[in-house]
Enzyme design. Structure first.
Site, PDB file in Angstrom:
ATOM      1  N   CYS A   2       0.847  -1.199   0.000  1.00 49.10           N
ATOM      2  CA  CYS A   2       0.000   0.000   0.000  1.00 49.10           C
ATOM      3  C   CYS A   2       0.881   1.247   0.000  1.00 49.10           C
ATOM      4  O   CYS A   2       2.044   1.206   0.348  1.00 49.10           O
ATOM      5  CB  CYS A   2      -0.857   0.000   1.248  1.00 49.10           C
ATOM      6  SG  CYS A   2      -1.629  -1.584   1.540  1.00 49.10           S
ATOM      7  N   ARG A  27       3.434   0.350  -6.728  1.00 53.39           N
ATOM      8  CA  ARG A  27       3.384  -0.581  -5.586  1.00 53.39           C
ATOM      9  C   ARG A  27       2.188  -1.516  -5.699  1.00 53.39           C
ATOM     10  O   ARG A  27       2.060  -2.451  -4.943  1.00 53.39           O
ATOM     11  CB  ARG A  27       3.319   0.205  -4.274  1.00 53.39           C
ATOM     12  CG  ARG A  27       4.551   1.042  -4.008  1.00 53.39           C
ATOM     13  CD  ARG A  27       4.299   2.067  -2.908  1.00 53.39           C
ATOM     14  NE  ARG A  27       4.242   1.451  -1.609  1.00 53.39           N
ATOM     15  CZ  ARG A  27       5.222   1.562  -0.696  1.00 53.39           C
ATOM     16  NH1 ARG A  27       6.286   2.254  -0.998  1.00 53.39           N
ATOM     17  NH2 ARG A  27       5.129   1.008   0.476  1.00 53.39           N
ATOM     18  N   TRP A  74      -3.821  -2.335  -0.888  1.00 51.37           N
ATOM     19  CA  TRP A  74      -3.718  -3.668  -1.468  1.00 51.37           C
ATOM     20  C   TRP A  74      -4.421  -4.576  -0.477  1.00 51.37           C
ATOM     21  O   TRP A  74      -3.924  -4.807   0.630  1.00 51.37           O
ATOM     22  CB  TRP A  74      -2.249  -4.037  -1.628  1.00 51.37           C
ATOM     23  CG  TRP A  74      -2.024  -5.361  -2.279  1.00 51.37           C
ATOM     24  CD1 TRP A  74      -1.759  -6.546  -1.662  1.00 51.37           C
ATOM     25  CD2 TRP A  74      -2.051  -5.649  -3.678  1.00 51.37           C
ATOM     26  NE1 TRP A  74      -1.605  -7.536  -2.579  1.00 51.37           N
ATOM     27  CE2 TRP A  74      -1.796  -7.038  -3.832  1.00 51.37           C
ATOM     28  CE3 TRP A  74      -2.279  -4.888  -4.813  1.00 51.37           C
ATOM     29  CZ2 TRP A  74      -1.753  -7.651  -5.086  1.00 51.37           C
ATOM     30  CZ3 TRP A  74      -2.237  -5.511  -6.054  1.00 51.37           C
ATOM     31  CH2 TRP A  74      -1.972  -6.880  -6.187  1.00 51.37           C
ATOM     32  N   ASN A 100      -0.507   1.031   6.662  1.00 56.51           N
ATOM     33  CA  ASN A 100       0.132  -0.094   5.953  1.00 56.51           C
ATOM     34  C   ASN A 100       0.490  -1.128   6.995  1.00 56.51           C
ATOM     35  O   ASN A 100       0.947  -0.785   8.078  1.00 56.51           O
ATOM     36  CB  ASN A 100       1.423   0.361   5.251  1.00 56.51           C
ATOM     37  CG  ASN A 100       1.128   1.122   3.970  1.00 56.51           C
ATOM     38  OD1 ASN A 100      -0.019   1.184   3.525  1.00 56.51           O
ATOM     39  ND2 ASN A 100       2.145   1.722   3.392  1.00 56.51           N
ATOM     40  N   GLY A 101       0.279  -2.404   6.655  1.00 52.92           N
ATOM     41  CA  GLY A 101       0.646  -3.468   7.586  1.00 52.92           C
ATOM     42  C   GLY A 101      -0.564  -4.316   7.918  1.00 52.92           C
ATOM     43  O   GLY A 101      -1.641  -4.146   7.359  1.00 52.92           O
ATOM     44  N   GLU A 488      19.314 -15.056 -13.189  1.00 55.41           N
ATOM     45  CA  GLU A 488      18.679 -13.725 -13.238  1.00 55.41           C
ATOM     46  C   GLU A 488      17.891 -13.550 -14.532  1.00 55.41           C
ATOM     47  O   GLU A 488      16.784 -13.019 -14.526  1.00 55.41           O
ATOM     48  CB  GLU A 488      19.740 -12.644 -13.084  1.00 55.41           C
ATOM     49  CG  GLU A 488      19.267 -11.230 -13.337  1.00 55.41           C
ATOM     50  CD  GLU A 488      18.159 -10.758 -12.383  1.00 55.41           C
ATOM     51  OE1 GLU A 488      17.845 -11.467 -11.420  1.00 55.41           O
ATOM     52  OE2 GLU A 488      17.577  -9.689 -12.664  1.00 55.41           O
ATOM     53  N   LYS A 492      13.919 -12.608 -14.589  1.00 58.01           N
ATOM     54  CA  LYS A 492      13.383 -11.448 -15.320  1.00 58.01           C
ATOM     55  C   LYS A 492      12.250 -11.882 -16.241  1.00 58.01           C
ATOM     56  O   LYS A 492      11.178 -11.281 -16.269  1.00 58.01           O
ATOM     57  CB  LYS A 492      14.499 -10.794 -16.140  1.00 58.01           C
ATOM     58  CG  LYS A 492      15.493  -9.996 -15.325  1.00 58.01           C
ATOM     59  CD  LYS A 492      14.991  -8.674 -14.851  1.00 58.01           C
ATOM     60  CE  LYS A 492      14.468  -8.499 -13.475  1.00 58.01           C
ATOM     61  NZ  LYS A 492      15.032  -9.084 -12.323  1.00 58.01           N
ATOM     62  N   GLU A 495       9.051 -13.233 -14.228  1.00 55.03           N
ATOM     63  CA  GLU A 495       8.284 -12.349 -13.330  1.00 55.03           C
ATOM     64  C   GLU A 495       7.535 -11.256 -14.089  1.00 55.03           C
ATOM     65  O   GLU A 495       6.578 -10.692 -13.560  1.00 55.03           O
ATOM     66  CB  GLU A 495       9.182 -11.723 -12.271  1.00 55.03           C
ATOM     67  CG  GLU A 495      10.170 -10.702 -12.760  1.00 55.03           C
ATOM     68  CD  GLU A 495      10.888 -10.010 -11.592  1.00 55.03           C
ATOM     69  OE1 GLU A 495      10.261  -9.721 -10.566  1.00 55.03           O
ATOM     70  OE2 GLU A 495      12.095  -9.788 -11.723  1.00 55.03           O
ATOM     71  N   HIS A 511      22.761 -34.119 -16.003  1.00 56.10           N
ATOM     72  CA  HIS A 511      22.287 -34.864 -14.820  1.00 56.10           C
ATOM     73  C   HIS A 511      20.776 -34.794 -14.677  1.00 56.10           C
ATOM     74  O   HIS A 511      20.242 -34.799 -13.574  1.00 56.10           O
ATOM     75  CB  HIS A 511      22.971 -34.303 -13.568  1.00 56.10           C
ATOM     76  CG  HIS A 511      24.465 -34.416 -13.630  1.00 56.10           C
ATOM     77  ND1 HIS A 511      25.132 -35.622 -13.538  1.00 56.10           N
ATOM     78  CD2 HIS A 511      25.414 -33.484 -13.863  1.00 56.10           C
ATOM     79  CE1 HIS A 511      26.442 -35.415 -13.654  1.00 56.10           C
ATOM     80  NE2 HIS A 511      26.643 -34.124 -13.855  1.00 56.10           N
ATOM     81  N   LYS A 610       7.036  -4.325  -5.268  1.00 55.78           N
ATOM     82  CA  LYS A 610       8.407  -3.852  -5.458  1.00 55.78           C
ATOM     83  C   LYS A 610       9.254  -4.176  -4.241  1.00 55.78           C
ATOM     84  O   LYS A 610      10.415  -4.505  -4.342  1.00 55.78           O
ATOM     85  CB  LYS A 610       8.425  -2.346  -5.725  1.00 55.78           C
ATOM     86  CG  LYS A 610       9.824  -1.766  -5.917  1.00 55.78           C
ATOM     87  CD  LYS A 610      10.547  -2.405  -7.095  1.00 55.78           C
ATOM     88  CE  LYS A 610      11.953  -1.907  -7.282  1.00 55.78           C
ATOM     89  NZ  LYS A 610      12.719  -2.730  -8.257  1.00 55.78           N
TER      90      LYS A 610
END
Ligand code: AGP
Length: 615
Positions: A2, A27, A74, A100-101, A488, A492, A495, A511, A610
């Protein structure tokens, strides 16, 4: 995640707050709202969906005032609905807040307050907070918003960021931070002050900011900011000058923040290196690490803890610190490290890598290390973040605000920071010969230019994406220092495009995973001209023999590989230790262009935030 924005000053708060929330859109959220105080009353407008819906509601039924708070929510407790959107108002209409939380004990608090006759209007956990504040304002803390708030939050379990205001105290905002529910930044203006959960929301008004620590609260008026702990002890405020300009926090001519941040990397790496290398004397300067030669020489182990992309950066840094500083390095996920009761002693240093500086698993790993008296360092991008303040020493990434959920320029910056750290440790521990240090410094000086030249591949990669974006599975293969880059590259792609992608050490394919290879499984292979080149060529041949489509990342001038791979992406010839920084660029561009072709929400991918500040 949020977003919170608060304002008190001489302007009309409403548009300033909504514009600030707009800058926090990355966000992710599903409803939004704003409250202002005017003529002794609290006025609220809220709506579900995007901020455009709230703007429409405000256009139809405007509210204004010189003090206000706003929020993008959110949903956690309570579906996305107008009644559950913040801000939430107390039963008697005296207090209103944003939060928030998660109030982990909200059910028992709600039952207790209901038994006292409180009527709840929403399904949220947040509403119990504003009702508690009203209860304390009536009993014992009358006439003091901060005191009523301070008493109320003692009852909350969980992590919280709260901003509350009251029509009984129409000239002040009170902000509280408990644990890691995202930050609370207080922006200092002239005759006005700002509060935000993230810097970009208020950056155009001020760069002078105070960051609340956990279990601190602030009373903010147009001209004053007073800090105290939740125990009531006064706290001296530390004012940071945030080195970001408003422009860099806006998209500019780019379609997405992620695209902008990919293309910023030549410049951002210049900023990362700047001020840390004395080219005249071939020395590295890292004063914020607060490290003496004796302490550096006393270390026998470094443990890097991080999550996601930052974890992959740590895997690259392991090569640097082991080779240049001759220090044994272990790299672990923050979410794993915090629960395995690690063996730590005073000869252990812990390095946390975190762009946001607020990742709950990484912070928890830091706290675990702190309790065991380890030397604690962090590499962070967000100035003033928890991970920066918790560490004994830190290195900032200096990459500028990274808004896109998919990390790009912070990733390359954190790799370069570890390269600088390795050289610095090598200097202090005497493990580097002068000629070695000189060569390493000459190499790093070339890096921004090498990255800039690599970014020129964008059009070629866009064309290639046109042939790949329909595939449902990808393999990314690398070896040695570029195995983390394969990981990485896969992250990328998955996601932001939602395509299944797996990074794998190329030598491991035989293997098991090679059974996966067929014409429906493209393999992106990092086959630069280094000591493992021949091994990678045989890997490419094995994949081709099974009908796989192979895209090879190769060193410019390598014509041989053309006879082996279906598509070749050439990158400039780069010093081996720095090749990961160059090799990741085409993979960032490939992920971005495939995701755009698939119509994905590149900057705000589904289900992602984020900064992951909740477990
Ligand atoms: C990377 O693209 C992802 N957004 C994610 O893996 C991220 O790297 C991870 O959540 C760690 O974030 P941090 O660097 O802010 O701690």
């Amino acid at each position: 995640m949020c977003g919170i924005v608060g304002y008190v000053g001489f302007r009309n708060a409403t548009p300033l707050i909504v514009d600030g929330l707009q800058r926090l859109e990355y966000r992710g959220y599903d409803s939004a709202g704003v409250a202002v105080i005017n003529d002794g009353r609290i006025h609220i407008r809220r709506d579900v969906g995007k901020l455009s819906n709230l703007r429409g509601r405000l256009a139809a039924d405007p509210i204004e005032g010189c003090i206000g708070i706003g929020h993008t929510r959110w949903a956690t407790h309570g579906v996305p609905a107008e009644r559950n959107a913040h801000p939430h108002i107390s039963m008697d209409g005296d207090f209103v807040l944003v939060h928030n939380g998660i109030v982990e004990n909200y059910l028992e608090l709600r039952d207790e307050l209901t038994a006292e006759g409180i009527k709840f209007k929403s399904d949220t956990d947040t509403e119990v907070i504003v009702q508690l504040i009203e209860r304390f304002a009536k009993n014992g803390a009358r006439g003091n918003l901060a005191e009523a708030t301070r008493r109320a939050v003692q009852y909350l379990r969980g992590a919280h960021a709260i901003v509350v205001m009251s029509r009984l105290h129409p000239d002040e905002l009170v902000a509280v931070r408990i644990g890691n529910a995202g930050g609370v930044a207080i922006g200092l203006g002239e005759g006005e002050n700002f509060i935000a959960s993230d810097i970009p929301a208020i950056l155009e008004y001020t760069r002078r900011m105070i960051f609340l620590e956990s279990r601190q609260m602030a009373t903010v008026t147009a001209g004053t900011v007073r800090l105290q702990t939740l125990d009531g002890a006064a706290v001296k405020a530390v004012v940071h000058d945030v080195p970001w300009d408003p422009i860099s926090a806006a998209k500019g001519e780019y379609k997405h923040f992620m695209q902008k941040e990919i293309f910023e990397q030549a410049r951002s790496l210049t900023d990362t290196i700047g001020g840390r290398v004395d080219f005249d004397h071939d020395t590295i300067i890292l004063p914020d690490l607060n490290l003496t030669p004796e302490r550096a020489q006393s270390l026998n182990r470094l443990v890097t803890v991080a999550c996601g992309t930052s974890y992959y950066s740590g895997l690259v840094g392991k090569f640097y610190i082991e080779q240049l500083a001759r220090l044994n390095v272990e790299v672990d996920y923050g979410s794993e490290y915090r629960y395995r009761d690690p063996i730590i002693d005073e000869q252990t240093a812990i390095l946390a890598i975190t762009q946001s500086g607020e990742t709950v698993d990484t912070l928890a790993a830091m706290e675990e290390a702190r309790e065991k008296q380890a030397l604690l360092w962090s590499i962070v991008n967000a100035v003033g973040s928890q991970a920066m303040r918790l560490a004994d020493g830190y290195i900032t990434m200096n990459a500028g605000p990274e808004i896109g959920v998919a990390s790009t320029k912070a990733f390359t910056a954190s790799i370069v920071d570890q390269y600088l750290l390795a050289l610095y440790l090598g200097q202090l521990r005497g493990t580097l010969k002068p000629a070695q240090l000189r060569q390493a410094i000459q190499d790093i000086a070339r890096l921004p230019d090498l990255v800039g030249r690599t970014l020129e591949m964008a059009d070629q990669i866009n064309d290639l994406a046109g042939r790949l974006y329909h595939y449902r599975d990808f393999l990314f293969l690398g070896r040695g220092i570029n195995y983390p880059i394969a990981l990485e590259g896969a992250l990328k792609l998955k996601e932001i495009s939602y395509i299944h992608a797996e990074g794998y050490p190329a030598g491991e394919m035989k293997h098991g995973p090679i059974a996966l290879i067929d014409e429906d499984m493209p393999a992106v292979t990092i086959a630069l001209k280094d000591a493992l080149y021949d091994k990678m060529i045989s890997q490419i041949e094995q994949a081709k023999a099974r009908g796989g489509l192979v895209i090879a990342l190769a060193t410019e001038g390598d014509s041989f590989i053309r006879s082996k791979a279906d598509h070749v992406l050439y990158v400039p010839d780069t010093p081996p230790l720095l090749s990961p920084v160059v090799a990741v660029i085409p993979l960032q561009l490939l992920a971005y262009t495939i995701a755009v072709r698939r119509g994905a929400d590149v900057d705000q991918p589904r289900n992602l935030a984020k900064s992951v500040t909740v477990e």
